[in-house]
Each structure stands twice: as structure tokens, then as C-alpha cells.
Design a protein around this motif. Structure first.
Motif, mmCIF file in Angstrom:
data_model
loop_
_atom_site.group_PDB
_atom_site.id
_atom_site.type_symbol
_atom_site.label_atom_id
_atom_site.label_comp_id
_atom_site.label_asym_id
_atom_site.label_seq_id
_atom_site.Cartn_x
_atom_site.Cartn_y
_atom_site.Cartn_z
ATOM 1 N N MET A 139 -12.734 -2.263 14.126
ATOM 2 C CA MET A 139 -12.988 -2.205 12.849
ATOM 3 C C MET A 139 -12.454 -0.975 12.050
ATOM 4 O O MET A 139 -11.921 -0.969 10.917
ATOM 5 N N GLU A 140 -12.695 0.323 12.869
ATOM 6 C CA GLU A 140 -12.372 1.602 12.056
ATOM 7 C C GLU A 140 -10.618 1.626 11.943
ATOM 8 O O GLU A 140 -10.326 1.825 10.850
ATOM 9 N N ALA A 141 -10.013 0.891 12.853
ATOM 10 C CA ALA A 141 -8.534 0.788 12.833
ATOM 11 C C ALA A 141 -8.156 -0.158 11.529
ATOM 12 O O ALA A 141 -7.337 0.027 10.627
ATOM 13 N N LYS A 142 -9.050 -1.235 11.498
ATOM 14 C CA LYS A 142 -8.867 -2.361 10.368
ATOM 15 C C LYS A 142 -9.026 -1.637 8.843
ATOM 16 O O LYS A 142 -8.389 -1.694 8.044
ATOM 17 N N LEU A 143 -10.082 -0.902 8.790
ATOM 18 C CA LEU A 143 -10.584 -0.010 7.698
ATOM 19 C C LEU A 143 -9.503 0.891 7.297
ATOM 20 O O LEU A 143 -8.989 1.096 6.026
ATOM 21 N N THR A 144 -8.920 1.552 8.253
ATOM 22 C CA THR A 144 -7.881 2.525 7.855
ATOM 23 C C THR A 144 -6.686 1.681 7.451
ATOM 24 O O THR A 144 -5.948 2.317 6.304
ATOM 25 N N LYS A 145 -6.443 0.762 8.054
ATOM 26 C CA LYS A 145 -5.235 -0.085 7.391
ATOM 27 C C LYS A 145 -5.526 -0.433 5.920
ATOM 28 O O LYS A 145 -4.483 -0.577 5.124
ATOM 29 N N LEU A 146 -6.695 -0.938 5.662
ATOM 30 C CA LEU A 146 -7.020 -1.571 4.476
ATOM 31 C C LEU A 146 -6.883 -0.576 3.464
ATOM 32 O O LEU A 146 -6.395 -0.744 2.278
ATOM 33 N N GLU A 147 -7.509 0.757 3.887
ATOM 34 C CA GLU A 147 -7.328 1.964 3.029
ATOM 35 C C GLU A 147 -6.135 2.149 2.331
ATOM 36 O O GLU A 147 -5.551 2.518 1.411
ATOM 37 N N LYS A 148 -5.108 2.351 3.490
ATOM 38 C CA LYS A 148 -3.785 2.293 3.156
ATOM 39 C C LYS A 148 -3.148 1.493 2.159
ATOM 40 O O LYS A 148 -2.476 1.738 1.350
ATOM 41 N N LYS A 149 -3.421 0.191 2.599
ATOM 42 C CA LYS A 149 -3.114 -0.978 1.650
ATOM 43 C C LYS A 149 -3.382 -0.763 0.216
ATOM 44 O O LYS A 149 -2.787 -1.130 -0.723
ATOM 45 N N LEU A 150 -4.936 -0.353 0.183
ATOM 46 C CA LEU A 150 -5.455 -0.257 -1.042
ATOM 47 C C LEU A 150 -4.814 0.909 -1.921
ATOM 48 O O LEU A 150 -4.550 0.689 -3.193
ATOM 49 N N LYS A 151 -4.447 2.040 -1.275
ATOM 50 C CA LYS A 151 -3.752 3.026 -1.732
ATOM 51 C C LYS A 151 -2.368 2.618 -2.356
ATOM 52 O O LYS A 151 -1.967 3.077 -3.537
ATOM 53 N N LYS A 152 -1.703 1.863 -1.793
ATOM 54 C CA LYS A 152 -0.260 1.521 -2.094
ATOM 55 C C LYS A 152 -0.654 0.416 -3.281
ATOM 56 O O LYS A 152 0.223 0.678 -4.298
ATOM 57 N N ALA A 153 -1.666 -0.377 -3.365
ATOM 58 C CA ALA A 153 -1.902 -1.468 -4.275
ATOM 59 C C ALA A 153 -2.160 -0.531 -5.717
ATOM 60 O O ALA A 153 -1.633 -0.743 -6.675
ATOM 61 N N ASN A 154 -2.974 0.392 -5.350
ATOM 62 C CA ASN A 154 -3.539 1.122 -6.639
ATOM 63 C C ASN A 154 -2.052 2.023 -7.207
ATOM 64 O O ASN A 154 -1.957 2.137 -8.294
ATOM 65 N N LYS A 155 -1.291 2.654 -6.260
ATOM 66 C CA LYS A 155 -0.388 3.242 -6.702
ATOM 67 C C LYS A 155 0.614 2.173 -7.676
ATOM 68 O O LYS A 155 0.973 2.638 -8.738
ATOM 69 N N LYS A 156 0.806 0.994 -6.873
ATOM 70 C CA LYS A 156 1.791 0.161 -7.692
ATOM 71 C C LYS A 156 1.092 -0.248 -9.160
ATOM 72 O O LYS A 156 1.708 -0.384 -10.147
ATOM 73 N N LEU A 157 -0.375 -0.418 -9.253
ATOM 74 C CA LEU A 157 -0.835 -1.010 -10.193
ATOM 75 C C LEU A 157 -0.799 0.303 -11.340
ATOM 76 O O LEU A 157 -0.739 -0.120 -12.609
ATOM 77 N N ASN A 158 -0.953 1.562 -10.884
ATOM 78 C CA ASN A 158 -0.771 2.647 -11.629
ATOM 79 C C ASN A 158 0.674 2.704 -12.514
ATOM 80 O O ASN A 158 0.911 2.976 -13.479
#
Length: 524
Positions: free
Chosen positions: A31-50
Motif C-alpha cells: 500500500m505504501e508503494a502504491k501511495l508513493t506512486k499515486l503521489e508522484k502521479k498527483l504531482k505530475k497531474a498538478n504540474k500539468k494542470l498549473n
């Protein structure tokens, strides 16, 4: 037997717990590994959104609106004692401002203007086809005169900004386009508007050109010091396209007309600490236009319905002033009348010479230091200006072939209204002498520029916000003229006669003008 069962059960329980703990730890790790991947994806998504937001913001022009509905009661007292008036002149004025910043150091600014009298949709009496008919479409006052339903360009320019200049610690800007050259410092206060450039005491007209501003406070150590170079063209003598006189020479110089009118100068602020400031403005305008006395005489003849090109002995000035013949009252007794002769006769502008303009203004935004809330919120300014003519060879600029100097003084006070929480009251006084000549044709007053007055002008106004976007403005302007020619051009039509002299010559100029305006503006 019971002991074996108990031991086996305990071993089984411990074994099960051990496997369970191992399974939970594995799952938590997964689960921790999955959360880490989700966090990375979320940061990329936020960056693209910005990036999308930033791109979208820079790709959209930001608009602002200033829509004013006004009713003016205007009146004129003429030299012979008669009056002319309009008690309910209603207008709509719309200013659409726009801004666009594709990068941190480049900016586009623009403004569209619409200004129309209620009920007037035709240009029937406000064309530029003949002298005396009107100059509502003249380029200097394109958006300040109420004409038709068209939306016209008032301002459009790009602005480049940089924090250093040639390696020095001088922040600077450069700009080219249709200039923000009306509603400058001084005249802006009665409208509750941010001031434009240049100082409105000498220049308040629309024109095209460029500027470069240099902030000098960091290199000099003087608060708010800056210098700005300004250049522009107010009128061109280029031929129109599809010209029938010279076939195929589109936009070539028209040697039969006056030369290009150019203006160059600078604005210099030697000190500005946010409360007290000093502002100066010098400009030189070349090839300024006007009409000769013969132009005016012929137009008077045409306005009476006679052919101005068929003069005879009956077309003679009937009065003299100081022994000099004056083109004054005309008493034609013959020659057939021509319908609409005044419309058929259209004299052209001529070049009468150059003129220098200088202004010095002191402004205080708050008087003293915490003496009282009233004084802290009081704005005061005083301005002195000078104009000096340089007539062209053989031409009588402002009626004289010699250089003439005129001066004007202007004082203004803007204070908080004691009867309302957020209202403001203003008082202004200005006085110009005999040869005072400003370039303030774009001033927003229905009876003409008060700043240009060769006489005394007084003004009082009240500004009250009604809602977040609606503002009430009540203003009264009164001008008493000592000399004629305040709102004319720069030729013999701008000759300053006293009211008594003009009356003795058979003329009937305006001696006093008043304009009372009530308006509501919507701004966002």
C-alpha cells in the motif's frame, strides 16, 4: 492428552499470528508503494494542470469596463447678451479596457471607446468636410466627442519591461502604439480615475507614438525619480488610398496640405516619496495647423449663402481696430446666393509653426503626518504651465508673426466628504492669460476644454460610490473668458481679442460657459 492438545493449539495460534503479521506487513508495504506512486502521479497531474492554467491565463485577454451614463445641462452667454443652452444633453460613454501578458516582461494594453448623444445616430452635423461644420472625427478627439454608434480604438500599445539597462541598476520600459495620452495627472481626479501620461495641463489629446521610461531612484538614491522620453505623430499629410488627383500614388505626401504634425518631449519626476511629489513635462509640437483670416472671412460669406469665390467691392470689412483693417462683419449686397454654400466651401489647414510647452506640478497625497484623518486623506496639487509659439515664415501664429508666450495656473483640492462615509469633494481653479495655448482638445467637458481657457475657470465635483461597481459623479464647471480663441486651432483663428474688441468688430463670441453634469458609472 490434554497437555498435547493445548500445546498444539498454542503452536497453531502462534504460527497463524506470525503468518498474519507477515501478511499485514506485506500489505502495508504494498500500500505504501502504491501511495508513493499515486503521489508522484498527483504531482505530475498538478504540474500539468498549473501549466494548463498558466497557458490559459496568458492566452486570454483580460477585460475591464467603464460605462458612463450622463446628463449635462450646458449654457453659453454670448457677447451681445444672448444665450444658447441645452438643459438635457444625454450621453452614453463606454470604455472597454483590455490587457494581455504573454510573459513576465511583455504586456499589451488596449482600450475601445464608444461615445454617443442620446437620439443621435447620424453624422449629419459633425463631419470634417467643411470649416465650421465640426471636427468630431478629428483624430485628436476620436473618443472624447459624442458622435455615432461606432466603437473606435482609443488605446493600443505593447510595453516591454526590464529590471536593468545596459548592465546598470535602472529598471526601464519601452512602448509603441496608440498612446494613453488623455486623462493625465490633474484632470483624472474629477473622474476618480487613475492618471495616464502625460501631464494634462499642456497635453490631453489622443495620438500615436512611443515612449521609453527609466527609473532612476536606485542609482541616484532619490525617492521615486524617473525620466520618460515621448515621441508621437498627431496628424499626417499622406494622401488617401485610391487618390484621384495623383493616380496610383497611394499614401504619398500631399504637398498641397500642411506637413505632418509631430510632437516630442519628456516627463521628469525629480522626487516622489508616495506622499509628496514633483512632476515636470516639456514638449515641442511641430507644424501646428490653423486657418488664415481670409479663410474665416470666406467661410462667413459662405455661411450667409453667398459664393466666397465671387467677391466684389461689397465684400469688405466694415470696421477697423487700432487703424488696422479687420476681417469682421460682412455686408454683402449683391452676388447670387448659393444653396448650402457653407457646406461647399472647405478651406484646408495650413502650417503656422511650432510650439513649446512646459508644465511643473506639485502634488500632495495627504497633508502633514497624522495631524488628522481628514488631512491624511486630502489630495492637493498646484500646476504652472507655459506655452511659447515659433511662427513659420510669413505666418501669423495665434494672430502674430512674432513669438508669443502664454501662461496658465491650476490649483486643485480633493477632500473626503464629511457628510458621507466614502464620498469625495473636489474644487479646482485655473486661469490662462492672453496667449495661453494648450493642446487639450481631448478634455472630457461638453463646453470645451476648461484648461485651455484664456480666462478663469472654476469647478466643483462630488464623487460617491453607490455599490461595489456603481459610482455617482456630480460636477459643475464654469468658464469666464477674457480673450477669444481658447478652443480654436493655432492660426489666425486663435487670435486673442478681448470680448469688447471682438464685439466691436461685429463678432459675437462666447463670454461665459457652464456645464453641470450628473453621471453614474459602472466599472469593474
Amino acid at each position: 492428552m490434554k497437555k498435547r492438545v493445548i500445546i498444539l493449539s498454542a503452536v497453531a495460534a502462534l504460527t497463524t499470528a506470525s503468518f498474519a503479521n507477515t501478511n499485514v506487513e506485506d500489505r502495508l508495504s504494498q500500500m505504501e508503494a502504491k501511495l508513493t506512486k499515486l503521489e508522484k502521479k498527483l504531482k505530475k497531474a498538478n504540474k500539468k494542470l498549473n501549466q494548463v492554467k498558466a497557458h490559459g491565463a496568458s492566452d486570454n485577454i483580460k477585460w475591464d469596463v467603464d460605462f458612463r451614463t450622463a446628463i449635462d445641462s450646458i449654457s453659453y452667454k454670448l457677447a451681445d447678451g444672448t444665450k444658447a443652452k441645452n438643459p438635457d444633453l444625454m450621453t452614453n460613454r463606454l470604455l472597454l479596457g483590455m490587457g494581455f501578458a504573454p510573459s513576465d516582461n511583455v504586456l499589451f494594453k488596449g482600450k475601445l471607446g464608444y461615445n454617443k448623444v442620446y437620439g443621435d445616430t447620424a453624422n449629419h452635423s459633425q463631419s470634417n468636410s467643411a470649416m465650421g461644420v465640426g471636427y468630431a472625427d478629428f483624430d485628436w478627439v476620436t473618443n472624447e466627442n459624442a458622435v455615432d454608434n461606432e466603437i473606435k480604438l482609443k488605446e493600443a500599445y505593447w510595453l516591454y519591461m526590464n529590471d536593468t539597462f545596459l548592465g546598470s541598476d535602472i529598471a526601464w520600459t519601452a512602448s509603441v502604439g496608440r498612446r494613453p495620452s488623455t486623462d493625465g495627472l490633474g484632470i483624472n481626479m474629477r473622474e476618480g480615475m487613475k492618471d495616464n501620461s502625460p501631464l494634462s495641463h499642456t497635453v490631453n489629446v489622443e495620438f500615436d507614438g512611443g515612449s521609453a521610461k527609466f527609473n532612476l531612484d536606485k542609482v541616484t538614491g532619490v525617492d521615486g525619480m524617473w525620466w520618460k522620453l515621448c515621441v508621437g505623430r498627431g496628424l499626417t499629410n499622406a494622401m488617401p488610398r485610391f487618390n484621384m488627383t495623383v493616380n496610383g500614388a497611394d499614401y504619398a505626401e500631399d504637398k498641397s496640405k500642411s506637413e505632418d504634425i509631430d510632437m516630442y518631449g519628456f516627463i521628469f519626476v525629480p522626487y516622489d516619496d508616495g506622499q509628496y511629489s514633483i512632476h515636470t513635462n516639456w514638449a515641442n509640437a511641430t507644424n501646428l495647423i490653423g486657418f488664415t483670416s481670409m479663410d474665416m472671412m470666406q467661410y462667413q460669406i459662405a455661411s450667409q449663402g453667398y459664393d466666397p469665390t465671387s467677391l466684389n467691392a461689397s465684400y469688405q470689412p466694415t470696421l477697423e481696430l487700432d487703424g488696422t483693417a479687420v476681417d469682421g462683419t460682412l455686408n454683402p449686397t449683391s452676388t447670387a446666393m448659393i444653396p448650402s454654400a457653407s457646406m461647399a466651401y472647405a478651406p484646408t489647414f495650413q502650417n503656422f509653426g511650432d510650439m513649446q510647452l512646459f508644465t511643473a506640478m506639485f502634488k500632495a497625497e495627504g497633508i502633514g503626518n497624522e495631524i488628522s484623518d481628514f488631512l491624511d486623506d486630502t489630495i492637493f496639487f498646484t500646476s504652472w504651465a507655459q506655452s511659447k509659439t515659433d511662427p513659420a515664415d510669413g505666418m501669423k501664429m495665434l494672430g502674430s508673426n512674432e513669438s508669443k508666450t502664454g501662461t496658465s495656473t491650476w490649483v486643485g483640492l480633493n477632500i473626503p466628504c464629511l457628510l458621507t462615509e466614502d464620498g469625495r469633494i473636489g474644487f479646482e481653479w485655473n486661469k490662462g492669460d492672453k496667449y495661453w495655448r494648450s493642446v487639450t482638445y481631448g478634455e472630457d467637458t461638453m463646453t470645451g476644454s476648461k484648461i485651455s481657457a484664456r480666462g478663469t475657470a472654476v469647478e466643483a465635483y462630488y464623487i460617491k460610490p453607490l455599490t461595489k461597481s456603481l459610482t455617482l459623479n456630480i460636477r459643475h464647471t464654469q468658464v469666464k473668458y477674457d480673450y477669444t480663441g481658447s478652443n480654436m486651432f493655432f492660426g489666425e483663428d486663435g487670435t486673442p481679442y478681448t470680448i469688447a474688441e471682438a464685439k466691436a468688430m461685429g463678432q459675437n463670441p462666447v463670454e461665459e460657459a457652464t456645464d453641470t453634469r450628473v453621471s453614474i458609472s459602472y466599472r469593474f
